[in-house]
Design an enzyme around this catalytic site. Structure first.
Site, PDB file in Angstrom:
ATOM      1  N   ARG B 297     -11.405  -1.628   2.316  1.00  0.00           N
ATOM      2  CA  ARG B 297     -10.128  -0.976   2.019  1.00  0.00           C
ATOM      3  C   ARG B 297     -10.195   0.517   2.281  1.00  0.00           C
ATOM      4  O   ARG B 297      -9.234   1.118   2.751  1.00  0.00           O
ATOM      5  CB  ARG B 297      -9.714  -1.295   0.581  1.00  0.00           C
ATOM      6  CG  ARG B 297      -9.337  -2.760   0.464  1.00  0.00           C
ATOM      7  CD  ARG B 297      -8.859  -3.210  -0.897  1.00  0.00           C
ATOM      8  NE  ARG B 297      -8.297  -4.564  -0.734  1.00  0.00           N
ATOM      9  CZ  ARG B 297      -7.825  -5.313  -1.722  1.00  0.00           C
ATOM     10  NH1 ARG B 297      -7.831  -4.858  -2.967  1.00  0.00           N
ATOM     11  NH2 ARG B 297      -7.324  -6.510  -1.463  1.00  0.00           N
ATOM     12  N   TYR B 438      -2.650  -5.397   6.577  1.00  0.00           N
ATOM     13  CA  TYR B 438      -3.873  -6.196   6.432  1.00  0.00           C
ATOM     14  C   TYR B 438      -4.828  -5.643   5.374  1.00  0.00           C
ATOM     15  O   TYR B 438      -4.596  -4.591   4.823  1.00  0.00           O
ATOM     16  CB  TYR B 438      -4.551  -6.469   7.770  1.00  0.00           C
ATOM     17  CG  TYR B 438      -5.039  -5.364   8.663  1.00  0.00           C
ATOM     18  CD1 TYR B 438      -5.205  -4.067   8.250  1.00  0.00           C
ATOM     19  CD2 TYR B 438      -5.371  -5.662   9.995  1.00  0.00           C
ATOM     20  CE1 TYR B 438      -5.687  -3.099   9.119  1.00  0.00           C
ATOM     21  CE2 TYR B 438      -5.858  -4.705  10.862  1.00  0.00           C
ATOM     22  CZ  TYR B 438      -6.020  -3.425  10.412  1.00  0.00           C
ATOM     23  OH  TYR B 438      -6.502  -2.487  11.267  1.00  0.00           O
ATOM     24  N   GLU B 439      -5.838  -6.416   5.096  1.00  0.00           N
ATOM     25  CA  GLU B 439      -6.821  -6.075   4.034  1.00  0.00           C
ATOM     26  C   GLU B 439      -6.132  -5.933   2.678  1.00  0.00           C
ATOM     27  O   GLU B 439      -6.497  -5.098   1.853  1.00  0.00           O
ATOM     28  CB  GLU B 439      -7.559  -4.795   4.426  1.00  0.00           C
ATOM     29  CG  GLU B 439      -8.918  -4.585   3.772  1.00  0.00           C
ATOM     30  CD  GLU B 439      -9.869  -5.752   3.989  1.00  0.00           C
ATOM     31  OE1 GLU B 439      -9.973  -6.224   5.126  1.00  0.00           O
ATOM     32  OE2 GLU B 439     -10.474  -6.203   2.998  1.00  0.00           O
ATOM     33  N   GLY B 440      -5.116  -6.788   2.444  1.00  0.00           N
ATOM     34  CA  GLY B 440      -4.294  -6.686   1.227  1.00  0.00           C
ATOM     35  C   GLY B 440      -3.115  -5.771   1.479  1.00  0.00           C
ATOM     36  O   GLY B 440      -3.309  -4.580   1.691  1.00  0.00           O
ATOM     37  N   GLN B 445      -2.141  -3.730  -3.050  1.00  0.00           N
ATOM     38  CA  GLN B 445      -2.960  -2.591  -3.494  1.00  0.00           C
ATOM     39  C   GLN B 445      -2.378  -1.993  -4.769  1.00  0.00           C
ATOM     40  O   GLN B 445      -3.104  -1.648  -5.704  1.00  0.00           O
ATOM     41  CB  GLN B 445      -3.014  -1.505  -2.404  1.00  0.00           C
ATOM     42  CG  GLN B 445      -3.545  -1.965  -1.065  1.00  0.00           C
ATOM     43  CD  GLN B 445      -4.953  -2.507  -1.127  1.00  0.00           C
ATOM     44  OE1 GLN B 445      -5.793  -1.994  -1.862  1.00  0.00           O
ATOM     45  NE2 GLN B 445      -5.225  -3.561  -0.376  1.00  0.00           N
TER      46      GLN B 445
END
Lengths: 596, 596
Positions: B297, B438-440, B445
């Site tokens: 992240r 992406y990546e959450g 977040q």
């Protein structure tokens, strides 16, 4: 892929409760706008927009207009849809009945244009450019020019373009180099123009180019530019079509978005000179262009509204069907559609609230154009024109910035699927991104707002607007309920900040123009945000009154209160935060660009 | 088309004056980070990034990775550049020297990764995914797994991927359906994964897939997911490569941006079952994934910084050479480059200030990771880890939102040319748009920040951070000069608002989680804005001290003061405006989604 259904209930609410359509319909010359007719027009337009034009939006994105053997082919289906549009009489809505127009008010035409634009921005650009050319000719064409060109352009059988841009002359239109030399009853035009929207296409039998060019003895800069009609095919005195003029599309731009719309490099006079006809007096071209500027800028602002609406509908529909996870605090056993997740709902409400605020502002300014044209009282007409002049750059810039932001939020609602082109969400973002740029960049709009609109009356029209907004603030103070109380709190704070900023601007304009200009974008954003909040507050007050006084759709009206409150708390609340950027502009002006 | 030159002076300022590199270099285990070595590393990385990797950015956009006869071909030049990168030892920078790593601190590796990412986001994703896989194996692999895979992955000879997404399992990872069945010493994996970055490519001889799958008896949801190593080519006990595993790339996504990076649909076990090896214990896959989550992240947040920097450089260079119009108030006779127009300069300063704030936050959190790992005092390590955990979702979401916004401003600086793809400005916007997803997603977040990070200690770590920021506020109060006075004014107001919001969150989390979650994005934006302003203020104070105390580059240092002030007046000033959106979240939660 997404459907589009014109948001008729929201549009009618904005027309009736916010922009005052009933009052417009009562003005002399606006009698056409009887409620039944307007209703019917909106319903029919919604059918054409949703059923015929919207499905071509993705088609045009994937198979852009292309140049083949010197002629431009539009995407599959565009020609047929355009024929539908012309045959339905849609192009003639707002124009002078003396030339075949239907004489409907600007505010109704604006609502209808919103539908074409939401349905398919690329498609809508062709009519939009034609509208601009019609306005020029209606106002400044000779009787003969009107006779030859106007009727066909009002019907939409012929389309129009605007040629103002050359490689070295973008925002600085005065740097135009295209030349015009007198030759008998016409002029010979030579030069190259870029960024010509629908400069060539296969949807109409003729294209009437409005071209800026310099006469041999013209002074430098904007005062040496004249305006010419340069038709693709020459027009015989009896109105029939003659041979091809000496002009052609040289190439098409490869753009981020609006792929369906051909953006042409146009060459005039490669074979000696294109035949052109002077419009109005020599060297007055820029003045004439200003005739259509207000409407063109309004219509580009409307593009922000329209794309935001389309992106909103697509995101909402996705959020209702995409099942993913179990929201915290829910009683459901299993996963639910993502519309039940708090942050997704926040995004959708933000899209909805911002779109409604932008629509309210755009329609209200369109209604102002009607009032400025048709109000029986001359002083009121003047007052309305001042208000329109003040707010046009705000509509153009604020709504188009919102259009980009909302389309981007639409991508976000889709998550990973939003980044995949097949979904269609990304197209809205790519398409929306042009609107803050063309028809005068948003920075130029802000400069216009500050230097020209505030400058010419030391902020008097802005202060008049603020005073009017304060009267609503007082009405809100007298109303009941949490929603209106919250709305009022944000509106009051926004108005105080706007009043301070306007005072600062009026003073600074007189003493330090570069500083005022460097502060112009934050000032425009503040003004747009406060004005949008004001109009939604007006709608909320009307909704509350309607809820207590007459039957209706209570859930629809209650939602209007919440949406206005949401806008207040999420966007209007940010308005005071622009003040330090405005008053701190000295840091911008003083910064040495070598240190960037 | 644009060049990229790593902003070494700005990076060093952020490393030394803001994130405390000297202190990190003094920690046990960070001795490698001696000033001369770090300087050399940064200089050499800048050469590779600017000279080799950056020129491939436009190439990859125009000629995307493609699937040919079942194998993925990366764009022309990518393979050669990757070989350069591996041979230069760049992949091993932050890793354990026991497995061939160079043991440099995270904060230095972060600055270097910024360069690859600015140079070419699509290219940089391959190393970035490998880094994530290395971290997983470093922490949780068996000795045998480490022996077979780790050294080759640390060197970059083999690359890694993360397989967490299936069509029905996006944000809801617990819905994963890929199956794993024990078969002797390994497992047989069957299933399909989507959105697999560099799932196949031609830049390395092997690809090590980290795949989430369910054992036959696994419980439902996230507690029934296990993690497997599934190599593209099987690895013999002596480390040599064996035959092909039963896995393949089925198709590539057609995306808005990052065209150079192949986004694969991966099929495992079409011919019976792919060979996989369990990492760690069964059903603990999600926990293991969290190991690499913080770094992944952070690295995606860094993408926001990196794209913003690239877009800024391109816009600045364009603004210096594009001549258009004569700015008001200038003494020049003729037109000037547009960098002299107030609003263009405002846009460039905004891009610069936002990029520097985002960089300061990202490097500071990276330095926090180093402190949390290497500080000799256990209590301090814990305190640093709390701070890192709190700020990681802020880095990811706030910096990537800024990346999109700044890239969009970059398009705007270019005017009409920005909308034409050849210019390259639009690519940055298209590329940047993936990072908030992406990546959450950034909404996830924000939920993580609020529900997990504030929730686990009732906001204690956040209050600790606010208290630390207040000490700087007091130092600013003791300093001289208009710039620092303005910065302090905005920081104080932002801190007051953040303290109120944090109190509200801590209370609401305990009583009404859905409301807290619906307010989480505005809260995250407020926290990011205040933290960014705080760190730029820290830099400004250091610059002012340096100006009075020791020789240096006065214009560079003076610029740092103005940039921090600009950020304060243009962005930090907006922080209090988030408060009504946070405290008003009830309207979001209560809104009936049928009325959207």
């Amino acid at each position: 892929m997404s459907d589009y259904a014109a948001p008729l209930a929201d549009m009618r609410f904005a027309l009736n409760e916010i922009s005052g359509l009933a009052e417009i319909a009562g003005l002399p010359g606006c009698e056409q706008a009887a409620p039944e007719l307007v209703d019917q027009v909106l319903d029919e337009a919604a059918k054409l927009a949703g059923g015929v034009i919207a499905p071509l939006n993705a088609v045009g994105d994937r198979e852009p207009s292309r140049l083949e053997n010197g002629v431009v082919r539009t995407p599959k289906g565009f020609s047929e849809a355009y024929r539908n549009y012309v045959e339905g009489g849609w192009n003639s809505l707002p124009f002078d009945p003396a030339h075949g127009g239907q004489g409907l008010p600007q505010v109704v035409a604006t609502a209808v244009l919103e539908m074409w634009t939401s349905a398919n921005l690329s498609f809508s650009l062709c009519p939009m450019l034609t509208i601009g050319a019609v306005e020029l000719l209606q106002a400044h064409g000779s009787p003969e020019q009107k006779r030859l060109y106007l009727e066909k352009m009002i019907s939409g059988e012929w389309t129009g373009t605007m040629n103002l841009t050359e490689p070295q002359a973008g925002s600085d239109v005065g740097a135009v180099r295209t030349r015009a030399v007198k030759k008998g009853d016409h002029y010979e035009i030579t030069g190259q123009n870029i960024f010509i929207t629908y400069g060539d296409h296969d949807m109409a039998e003729n294209i009437v180019h409005m071209v800026l060019a310099r006469l041999p003895d013209a002074p430098a800069g904007t005062r040496g530019i004249s305006l010419f009609i340069v038709p693709k095919r020459l027009v015989n005195p009896d109105g029939s079509l003659g041979g091809h003029n000496d002009l052609r599309c040289v190439s098409l731009e490869h753009k981020l978005g609006i792929h369906g719309s051909p953006t042409c490099v146009m060459a005039y006079g490669d074979r000696g000179g294109a035949v052109g006809y002077l419009v109005g007096e020599p060297n007055r071209g820029m003045e004439l262009m200003f005739t259509m500027m207000n409407n063109a800028r309004l219509n580009v602002g409307l593009q922000g509204v329209a794309i935001a609406e389309r992106a909103y509908q697509q995101a909402r529909d996705f959020a209702r069907q995409r099942v993913q996870g179990r929201p915290a605090g829910t009683k459901a056993d299993g996963p639910l559609p993502i519309v039940h997740h708090g942050d997704v709902r926040r995004m959708l409400l933000d899209m909805r609230a911002a779109t409604e605020a932008a629509r309210a502002l755009t329609y209200t300014v369109a209604a102002g154009i009607d009032r400025a044209r048709h109000h029986p009282d001359a002083a009121e007409r003047e007052r309305q024109q001042r208000r329109v002049d003040l707010l046009i750059p705000v509509v153009k810039a604020w709504c188009t910035d919102l259009g980009v932001e909302i389309a981007s939020t639409g991508v976000q609602v889709h998550g990973g699927m939003g980044y995949v082109e097949e979904t269609g969400a990304a197209q809205h973002l790519r398409d929306a991104r042009i609107a803050p740029i063309y028809e005068g960049t948003n920075g130029i709009q802000a400069n216009d707002l500050v230097a020209r609109k505030l400058g010419r009356d030391a902020g008097a029209a802005a202060k008049e607007l603020i005073a009017e907004m304060r009267t609503l603030d007082r009405e809100l103070g007298a109303a009941r309920g949490d929603d209106l109380a919250s709305i009022r709190r944000q509106l009051s704070a926004g108005l105080d900040a706007l009043a301070s900023a306007t005072d600062w601007m009026a003073e600074t304009l007189a003493t330090d123009m570069p500083r005022a200009l460097a502060a112009s974008v934050p000032y425009l954003r503040m003004l747009g945000t406060v004005a949008g909040g004001w109009l939604l507050a007006k709608g909320a007050l009307a909704a509350q009154q309607a809820l207590t006084q007459r039957p209706g759709n209570p859930r629809f009206l209650e939602a209007k209160l919440v949406i206005a409150r949401f806008f207040g708390e999420h966007r209007l609340a940010g308005a005071p935060g622009f003040l330090p950027a405005i008053t701190g502009a000295a840091a911008v002006v003083g910064f040495d660009p070598d240190l960037l």
